[in-house]
Design a protein around this motif. Structure first.
Motif, mmCIF file in Angstrom:
data_model
loop_
_atom_site.group_PDB
_atom_site.id
_atom_site.type_symbol
_atom_site.label_atom_id
_atom_site.label_comp_id
_atom_site.label_asym_id
_atom_site.label_seq_id
_atom_site.Cartn_x
_atom_site.Cartn_y
_atom_site.Cartn_z
ATOM 1 N N UNK A 1 0.944 -0.918 -0.047
ATOM 2 C CA UNK A 1 -0.118 0.160 0.003
ATOM 3 C C UNK A 1 1.002 1.354 -0.018
ATOM 4 N N UNK A 2 0.373 2.334 -0.500
ATOM 5 C CA UNK A 2 0.974 3.685 -0.791
ATOM 6 C C UNK A 2 0.579 4.370 0.245
ATOM 7 N N UNK A 3 -0.441 3.946 1.041
ATOM 8 C CA UNK A 3 -1.028 4.809 2.150
ATOM 9 C C UNK A 3 -0.321 4.534 3.614
ATOM 10 N N UNK A 4 0.389 5.486 4.192
ATOM 11 C CA UNK A 4 0.876 5.019 5.504
ATOM 12 C C UNK A 4 -0.090 4.958 6.527
ATOM 13 N N UNK A 5 -1.283 5.637 6.364
ATOM 14 C CA UNK A 5 -2.416 5.493 7.284
ATOM 15 C C UNK A 5 -2.834 3.865 7.270
ATOM 16 N N UNK A 6 -3.179 3.563 5.991
ATOM 17 C CA UNK A 6 -3.720 1.989 6.042
ATOM 18 C C UNK A 6 -2.576 1.383 6.237
ATOM 19 N N UNK A 7 -1.097 1.474 6.264
ATOM 20 C CA UNK A 7 -0.150 0.524 6.555
ATOM 21 C C UNK A 7 -0.103 0.308 8.025
ATOM 22 N N UNK A 8 -0.389 1.509 8.799
ATOM 23 C CA UNK A 8 -0.550 1.528 10.040
ATOM 24 C C UNK A 8 -1.338 0.607 10.633
ATOM 25 N N UNK A 9 -2.700 0.920 10.250
ATOM 26 C CA UNK A 9 -3.664 0.100 10.578
ATOM 27 C C UNK A 9 -3.477 -1.507 10.365
ATOM 28 N N UNK A 10 -2.844 -1.620 9.157
ATOM 29 C CA UNK A 10 -2.727 -3.045 9.106
ATOM 30 C C UNK A 10 -1.470 -3.490 10.230
ATOM 31 N N UNK A 11 -0.658 -2.890 10.328
ATOM 32 C CA UNK A 11 0.496 -3.453 11.517
ATOM 33 C C UNK A 11 -0.362 -3.691 12.631
ATOM 34 N N UNK A 12 -1.322 -2.746 12.930
ATOM 35 C CA UNK A 12 -2.259 -3.053 14.314
ATOM 36 C C UNK A 12 -2.787 -4.383 14.050
ATOM 37 N N UNK A 13 -3.274 -4.633 13.043
ATOM 38 C CA UNK A 13 -4.135 -5.872 12.580
ATOM 39 C C UNK A 13 -2.933 -7.003 12.595
ATOM 40 N N UNK A 14 -1.869 -6.918 12.273
ATOM 41 C CA UNK A 14 -0.850 -7.995 12.355
ATOM 42 C C UNK A 14 -0.317 -8.167 13.793
ATOM 43 N N UNK A 15 -0.365 -7.078 14.768
ATOM 44 C CA UNK A 15 0.061 -7.520 16.028
ATOM 45 C C UNK A 15 -0.742 -8.429 16.650
ATOM 46 N N UNK A 16 -2.254 -8.490 15.993
ATOM 47 C CA UNK A 16 -3.279 -9.330 16.623
ATOM 48 C C UNK A 16 -3.357 -10.641 15.929
ATOM 49 N N UNK A 17 -2.760 -10.888 14.726
ATOM 50 C CA UNK A 17 -2.942 -11.968 14.158
ATOM 51 C C UNK A 17 -1.620 -12.866 13.652
ATOM 52 N N UNK A 18 -0.476 -12.182 13.624
ATOM 53 C CA UNK A 18 0.796 -12.714 13.321
ATOM 54 C C UNK A 18 1.684 -13.070 14.358
ATOM 55 N N UNK A 19 2.066 -14.022 14.600
ATOM 56 C CA UNK A 19 2.875 -14.559 15.732
ATOM 57 C C UNK A 19 4.358 -13.924 15.408
ATOM 58 N N UNK A 20 4.710 -13.754 14.000
ATOM 59 C CA UNK A 20 6.111 -13.392 13.867
ATOM 60 C C UNK A 20 6.100 -11.761 13.714
ATOM 61 N N UNK A 21 5.051 -10.996 14.319
ATOM 62 C CA UNK A 21 5.043 -9.494 13.975
ATOM 63 C C UNK A 21 6.186 -9.128 14.796
ATOM 64 N N UNK A 22 6.645 -9.441 16.248
ATOM 65 C CA UNK A 22 7.326 -8.839 16.942
ATOM 66 C C UNK A 22 8.508 -8.888 16.635
ATOM 67 N N UNK A 23 8.960 -9.810 15.836
ATOM 68 C CA UNK A 23 10.627 -10.077 15.315
ATOM 69 C C UNK A 23 10.650 -9.713 13.930
ATOM 70 N N UNK A 24 9.390 -9.349 13.140
ATOM 71 C CA UNK A 24 9.530 -9.055 11.749
ATOM 72 C C UNK A 24 9.183 -7.558 11.725
ATOM 73 N N UNK A 25 7.958 -7.180 11.255
ATOM 74 C CA UNK A 25 7.572 -5.883 10.776
ATOM 75 C C UNK A 25 7.385 -4.778 11.965
#
Length: 473
Positions: A389-413
């Motif tokens: 995504x080119x939108x930093x707003x959407x990317x930020x919301x996606x990062x929040x969703x990844x924090x709740x769904x992706x076990x590798x978020x803490x060491x990745x994104x």
């Protein structure tokens, strides 16, 4: 302003245009001339789709500092002939904001450029606002004469000056100039401030326009009259109906919502949705099916404001529709559905990315919903949205969703997000990034010590202080 052309996400330019943390990390590892060329490209050709809500200026200013970048390209951009041909704020706003942050970091060359542009540039008001936050009193006082010279000593000029003083985003320079002993400065500014205050008082007393009569039919007629002259009043009209409509008026409003003229129909649909009338969902579906574009859009907007269980239940049947009502139904399930709706939300998320791409506005509620519902199998598509995504707003919301769904978020994104352009994304990263990574500990220390960093980010950083991470700042 044309939509910006965004480079592929795997390139240095594409990363910097998106404001991703990896953009900074790759720029610092790239040859310095290449990194500075990409950085200047971003600052001089604003890559944001919506410059009013997306942040880039602090992100780019920090990179200028890290790369020890000069400001020659910005200077040429600000003082070129195009400054008098293209007067849109969006052409120079990002460059001026970057200079403002650089000035707050002590870059004297940035401060000098801002002063010069405030004196001579087309977008001088923006530069003056940046200086109001960073310059000393002497520097601001020196700008009084060149700024006032923009306003001729005529009735029109004085009126324009009064409006400018009244609407100034940062009042500090005008307050300083009002204290100037010179008649051509202090007295003129004080007169402009008095006129601005009087104009504001007059606006508050002056009626704002025609108002509806206090009956249901009068309100519906008012909404229709507004529609015919190009002013969509169905929102205010719906609020007026709340005040005047009684049980005996329901049939009149239902008739208007089903087959009334367009403006009245829109107002009636919004009123029925606000009151959670049991008939409104069928009327919304009918309006989308047979109404003109204005009515269909108003019907979808009215449905999106509904919060009852009936709206959620209907969304389960509408979510497969390939139109705006289907998108609204997907958003309703994402925001208000239960865990049993996870497959529907996931399916809508995947289909939206496939058919509309990673920048689709419809993704915002679906991304939020994937995080709210904890849909773990949504992580792959969320990672795709994050990268593309080119939108930093959407990317930020996606990062929040990844924090709740992706076990590798803490060491990745999450690690990358510590360098992101959006402060809310940096705050999220400060809460989640794995501190075992040496880059994380060093970055957290820098954020904690940076006077330009947002207070919320620094609070999140300090909440991580403990036995595993000693932040000495």
């Amino acid at each position: 302003m044309f939509d910006p052309v965004i480079a592929p996400s795997g390139t240095l330019l594409g990363l910097l245009q998106r404001g991703r943390g990896d953009g900074t990390l790759h720029a610092l590892a790239a040859p310095r001339p290449e990194a500075l060329a990409a950085l200047n490209h971003c600052v001089l050709d604003d890559p944001r789709h919506d410059w009013q809500v997306e942040n880039r200026s602090l992100y780019y200013a920090r990179l200028y500092l890290d790369l020890h970048g000069g400001l020659e390209e910005i200077e040429a951009h600000l003082f070129g002939a195009e400054d008098h041909l293209d007067t849109e704020e969006s052409r120079t706003g990002l460059a001026l904001s970057v200079l403002g942050h650089l000035a707050s970091y002590g870059r004297q060359d940035a401060l000098v450029l801002l002063r010069r542009y405030a004196a001579a540039g087309t977008n001088w008001a923006w530069a003056l606002d940046e200086l109001a936050l960073r310059d000393d009193d002497a520097g601001l006082r020196a700008l009084a004469l060149p700024v006032l010279a923009r306003f001729p000593a005529t009735a029109e000029g004085e009126a324009e000056l009064a409006a400018t003083v009244r609407d100034a985003f940062e009042p500090r320079p005008w307050r300083l100039w009002a204290e100037d002993a010179r008649e051509s400065v202090g007295a003129r500014i004080r007169a402009a401030r008095e006129q601005g205050s009087f104009d504001r008082w007059q606006r508050q007393l002056r009626p704002t326009g025609p108002r509806p009569g206090w009956s249901v039919q009068a309100v519906l007629d008012w909404a229709q009259e507004g529609h015919e002259r190009g002013a969509e009043l169905y929102g205010p009209a719906a609020r007026c109906l709340v005040a005047v409509a009684g049980p005996e008026d329901r049939e009149t409003i239902l008739a208007a919502a089903g087959s009334g003229p367009d403006g009245a129909r829109c107002a009636a649909l919004h009123y029925l949705a606000e009151s959670q009338d049991p008939a409104v969902l069928d009327l919304v579906e009918r309006a989308v099916a047979d109404g003109p574009r204005t009515v269909a859009d108003a019907a979808v907007a009215a449905y999106q404001r509904m919060s009852g269980e009936a709206a959620v239940d209907r969304a389960r049947g509408w979510i497969h529709r390939p139109d705006a009502l289907g998108s609204a139904a997907a958003g309703t399930l994402a925001h208000r559905g239960g865990t049993q709706d996870s497959p529907l939300v996931l399916g809508a998320l995947r289909e939206t990315v496939r058919s509309q791409g990673p920048d689709a506005p419809a993704l915002y509620p679906l991304v939020d919903g994937a995080g709210r519902l904890g849909i773990a199998c949504a992580a792959p598509v969320l990672r795709h949205i994050y990268r593309e995504t080119a939108s930093s707003q959407l990317r930020g919301r996606t990062a929040r969703a990844l924090a709740a769904t992706d076990a590798g978020f803490a060491t990745g994104f999450a690690v990358e997000c510590l360098w992101d352009c959006e402060e809310t994304t940096r705050e999220l990263a400060a809460l989640h990034a794995e501190t075992g990574d040496v880059r994380v500990a060093e970055r957290l220390r820098r954020l904690a010590a940076d006077p330009a960093e947002e207070a919320e980010v620094q609070t999140a950083v300090r909440n991580r202080i403990g036995p595993d991470l000693d932040l000495q700042v």
